[in-house]
Design a protein around this motif. Sequence first.
Motif, PDB file in Angstrom:
ATOM      1  N   UNK A   1     -16.020   9.959   4.332  1.00 32.86           N
ATOM      2  CA  UNK A   1     -14.960  10.017   3.331  1.00 32.86           C
ATOM      3  C   UNK A   1     -14.447  11.450   3.184  1.00 32.86           C
ATOM      4  N   UNK A   2     -15.346  12.418   3.276  1.00 29.60           N
ATOM      5  CA  UNK A   2     -14.956  13.830   3.171  1.00 29.60           C
ATOM      6  C   UNK A   2     -14.041  14.235   4.333  1.00 29.60           C
ATOM      7  N   UNK A   3     -14.278  13.656   5.521  1.00 30.43           N
ATOM      8  CA  UNK A   3     -13.408  13.947   6.667  1.00 30.43           C
ATOM      9  C   UNK A   3     -11.978  13.500   6.371  1.00 30.43           C
ATOM     10  N   UNK A   4     -11.847  12.321   5.760  1.00 31.10           N
ATOM     11  CA  UNK A   4     -10.515  11.834   5.427  1.00 31.10           C
ATOM     12  C   UNK A   4      -9.884  12.679   4.331  1.00 31.10           C
ATOM     13  N   UNK A   5     -10.692  13.108   3.373  1.00 34.09           N
ATOM     14  CA  UNK A   5     -10.186  13.951   2.277  1.00 34.09           C
ATOM     15  C   UNK A   5      -9.558  15.233   2.821  1.00 34.09           C
ATOM     16  N   UNK A   6     -10.126  15.768   3.881  1.00 37.97           N
ATOM     17  CA  UNK A   6      -9.618  17.005   4.473  1.00 37.97           C
ATOM     18  C   UNK A   6      -8.214  16.839   5.047  1.00 37.97           C
ATOM     19  N   UNK A   7      -7.963  15.678   5.677  1.00 39.37           N
ATOM     20  CA  UNK A   7      -6.673  15.507   6.361  1.00 39.37           C
ATOM     21  C   UNK A   7      -5.668  14.683   5.549  1.00 39.37           C
ATOM     22  N   UNK A   8      -6.173  13.804   4.674  1.00 39.95           N
ATOM     23  CA  UNK A   8      -5.286  12.924   3.922  1.00 39.95           C
ATOM     24  C   UNK A   8      -5.891  12.660   2.538  1.00 39.95           C
ATOM     25  N   UNK A   9      -5.867  13.669   1.667  1.00 41.51           N
ATOM     26  CA  UNK A   9      -6.507  13.530   0.349  1.00 41.51           C
ATOM     27  C   UNK A   9      -5.940  12.399  -0.498  1.00 41.51           C
ATOM     28  N   UNK A  10      -4.654  12.111  -0.325  1.00 42.95           N
ATOM     29  CA  UNK A  10      -4.043  11.054  -1.149  1.00 42.95           C
ATOM     30  C   UNK A  10      -4.616   9.686  -0.802  1.00 42.95           C
ATOM     31  N   UNK A  11      -4.724   9.392   0.484  1.00 45.48           N
ATOM     32  CA  UNK A  11      -5.318   8.116   0.893  1.00 45.48           C
ATOM     33  C   UNK A  11      -6.794   8.077   0.533  1.00 45.48           C
TER      34      UNK A  11
ATOM     35  N   UNK B   1       0.252  11.784  12.140  1.00 49.76           N
ATOM     36  CA  UNK B   1       0.847  11.633  10.814  1.00 49.76           C
ATOM     37  C   UNK B   1      -0.121  10.880   9.920  1.00 49.76           C
ATOM     38  N   UNK B   2      -0.313  11.359   8.705  1.00 44.89           N
ATOM     39  CA  UNK B   2      -1.260  10.686   7.819  1.00 44.89           C
ATOM     40  C   UNK B   2      -0.692   9.363   7.325  1.00 44.89           C
ATOM     41  N   UNK B   3      -1.600   8.470   6.917  1.00 48.73           N
ATOM     42  CA  UNK B   3      -1.189   7.176   6.393  1.00 48.73           C
ATOM     43  C   UNK B   3      -0.370   7.345   5.111  1.00 48.73           C
ATOM     44  N   UNK B   4      -0.772   8.288   4.254  1.00 49.08           N
ATOM     45  CA  UNK B   4      -0.030   8.506   3.008  1.00 49.08           C
ATOM     46  C   UNK B   4       1.386   8.985   3.290  1.00 49.08           C
ATOM     47  N   UNK B   5       1.564   9.822   4.306  1.00 47.93           N
ATOM     48  CA  UNK B   5       2.904  10.297   4.665  1.00 47.93           C
ATOM     49  C   UNK B   5       3.768   9.130   5.150  1.00 47.93           C
ATOM     50  N   UNK B   6       3.166   8.223   5.909  1.00 50.11           N
ATOM     51  CA  UNK B   6       3.900   7.052   6.374  1.00 50.11           C
ATOM     52  C   UNK B   6       4.371   6.207   5.197  1.00 50.11           C
ATOM     53  N   UNK B   7       3.488   6.014   4.212  1.00 50.80           N
ATOM     54  CA  UNK B   7       3.841   5.192   3.056  1.00 50.80           C
ATOM     55  C   UNK B   7       4.900   5.879   2.196  1.00 50.80           C
ATOM     56  N   UNK B   8       4.835   7.213   2.109  1.00 47.27           N
ATOM     57  CA  UNK B   8       5.823   7.959   1.331  1.00 47.27           C
ATOM     58  C   UNK B   8       7.228   7.810   1.909  1.00 47.27           C
ATOM     59  N   UNK B   9       7.300   7.598   3.213  1.00 44.83           N
ATOM     60  CA  UNK B   9       8.600   7.519   3.875  1.00 44.83           C
ATOM     61  C   UNK B   9       9.284   6.177   3.683  1.00 44.83           C
ATOM     62  N   UNK B  10       8.574   5.213   3.084  1.00 49.69           N
ATOM     63  CA  UNK B  10       9.157   3.894   2.892  1.00 49.69           C
ATOM     64  C   UNK B  10      10.244   3.958   1.809  1.00 49.69           C
ATOM     65  N   UNK B  11      11.283   3.167   2.001  1.00 50.51           N
ATOM     66  CA  UNK B  11      12.412   3.199   1.076  1.00 50.51           C
ATOM     67  C   UNK B  11      12.149   2.390  -0.196  1.00 50.51           C
ATOM     68  N   UNK B  12      11.193   1.506  -0.172  1.00 51.01           N
ATOM     69  CA  UNK B  12      10.896   0.604  -1.298  1.00 51.01           C
ATOM     70  C   UNK B  12      12.089  -0.295  -1.633  1.00 51.01           C
ATOM     71  N   UNK B  13      12.945  -0.555  -0.648  1.00 46.50           N
ATOM     72  CA  UNK B  13      14.012  -1.530  -0.828  1.00 46.50           C
ATOM     73  C   UNK B  13      13.488  -2.885  -0.390  1.00 46.50           C
ATOM     74  N   UNK B  14      13.847  -3.921  -1.129  1.00 48.09           N
ATOM     75  CA  UNK B  14      13.323  -5.242  -0.800  1.00 48.09           C
ATOM     76  C   UNK B  14      14.379  -6.123  -0.151  1.00 48.09           C
ATOM     77  N   UNK B  15      13.985  -6.872   0.869  1.00 41.99           N
ATOM     78  CA  UNK B  15      14.915  -7.838   1.464  1.00 41.99           C
ATOM     79  C   UNK B  15      14.938  -9.143   0.676  1.00 41.99           C
ATOM     80  N   UNK B  16      14.169  -9.210  -0.417  1.00 44.31           N
ATOM     81  CA  UNK B  16      14.050 -10.440  -1.195  1.00 44.31           C
ATOM     82  C   UNK B  16      14.510 -10.245  -2.634  1.00 44.31           C
ATOM     83  N   UNK B  17      14.840 -11.343  -3.269  1.00 49.86           N
ATOM     84  CA  UNK B  17      15.061 -11.365  -4.705  1.00 49.86           C
ATOM     85  C   UNK B  17      13.688 -11.553  -5.333  1.00 49.86           C
ATOM     86  N   UNK B  18      13.069 -10.446  -5.711  1.00 50.21           N
ATOM     87  CA  UNK B  18      11.653 -10.438  -6.083  1.00 50.21           C
ATOM     88  C   UNK B  18      11.416 -10.810  -7.536  1.00 50.21           C
ATOM     89  N   UNK B  19      10.350 -11.586  -7.743  1.00 48.18           N
ATOM     90  CA  UNK B  19       9.817 -11.801  -9.083  1.00 48.18           C
ATOM     91  C   UNK B  19       8.311 -11.574  -8.974  1.00 48.18           C
TER      92      UNK B  19
END
Length: 327
Positions: free
Chosen positions: A147-157, A181-199
């Motif tokens: 877990x410490x190894x991941x903290x060093x490279x991607x503390x957010x994840x 590229x870290x997983x958190x950086x990939x998630x940050x790049x998402x637009x959070x736009x939905x193709x659905x009418x969400x409920x």
Amino acid sequence: MTAERGVHKPNLLVLVGPTAVGKTRLSIEIAKSCSCEIISGDSMQVYRGMDIGTAKITPEEMQGIPHHLIDVLDPEESFSVAYFQKVCRSLIPEIASRGRIPFIVGGTGLYVESVCYEFQFTEAGADEAFRQEQLRFSEQFGPEALHAKLTEIDPETAAKLHPNDQRRIIRALEVYHLTGTTLSRQLESQTKASPYNLCIIGLTMDRQLLYNRIEARIDEMVQQGLVQEVKSLLERGCSRSLVSMQGLGYKEIAEHLLDGLPLEDAIMKLKRDTRRFAKRQLSWFRHMKDIHWIDVTRGENFPDHLADIRAIIAGKFGIPLEYNYKH
């Protein structure tokens, strides 16, 4: 504007919440009254033969409601967020074409959110040699060191993952290893736009009550034969390194069966880890947008909770829904 969105985007109903909060019972009543087909948003219920430890819904509990993504893989197969997203992209229009509402129910936050907002994932692929190297590192130095190894490279994840969540820690390390590229950086790049009418409906309850329900559920799992279920999986050759065997309940009982950890200690560890998991689930969902929260602390108010949820659905989708809940 809502009606316009509904014309261009298919409706998608979602029910999220921590483990043991009561999603299954509510989801069935919602599906019955709203003409839904349920898509399981759980990363473990896809596996055949893993029923007790995943609190998998039974055919009787389904009450005739179609369920998808349950019992579709063998434990030896891997299930990923990209796989889940791909299947949902096919299932949602298929269900809608039958005149029913696609209804995702589950507690695996990243999986559910990836569909709601159509995340684009880097095709990182896999490096089995790298995974085995990380497993050996964890065995030699302990999960905290991994877990410490991941903290060093991607503390957010790393902050979102418990040190015992070895599978997801290794995957996050693997993504960085393969892509730079870290997983958190990939998630940050998402637009959070939905193709659905969400409920999206979120269930919450008093924290101590939730923890009590978690512990009671685990005691029931043990009584139902959780130890024998894990033993059977190990005897058929399912390694502890499999994605499926890293699930809560399976890794703790495997530690009892293979390493001699006393059963009582394994159960205590499972309860502790599940409480922590529920806390992380709630944290994840509270960072999602568009959620209508329902506090289900008072179980005796179930009909009211259901009525409130149905009113939210009717308002969001602009469709009349006949209330048909029966005590």
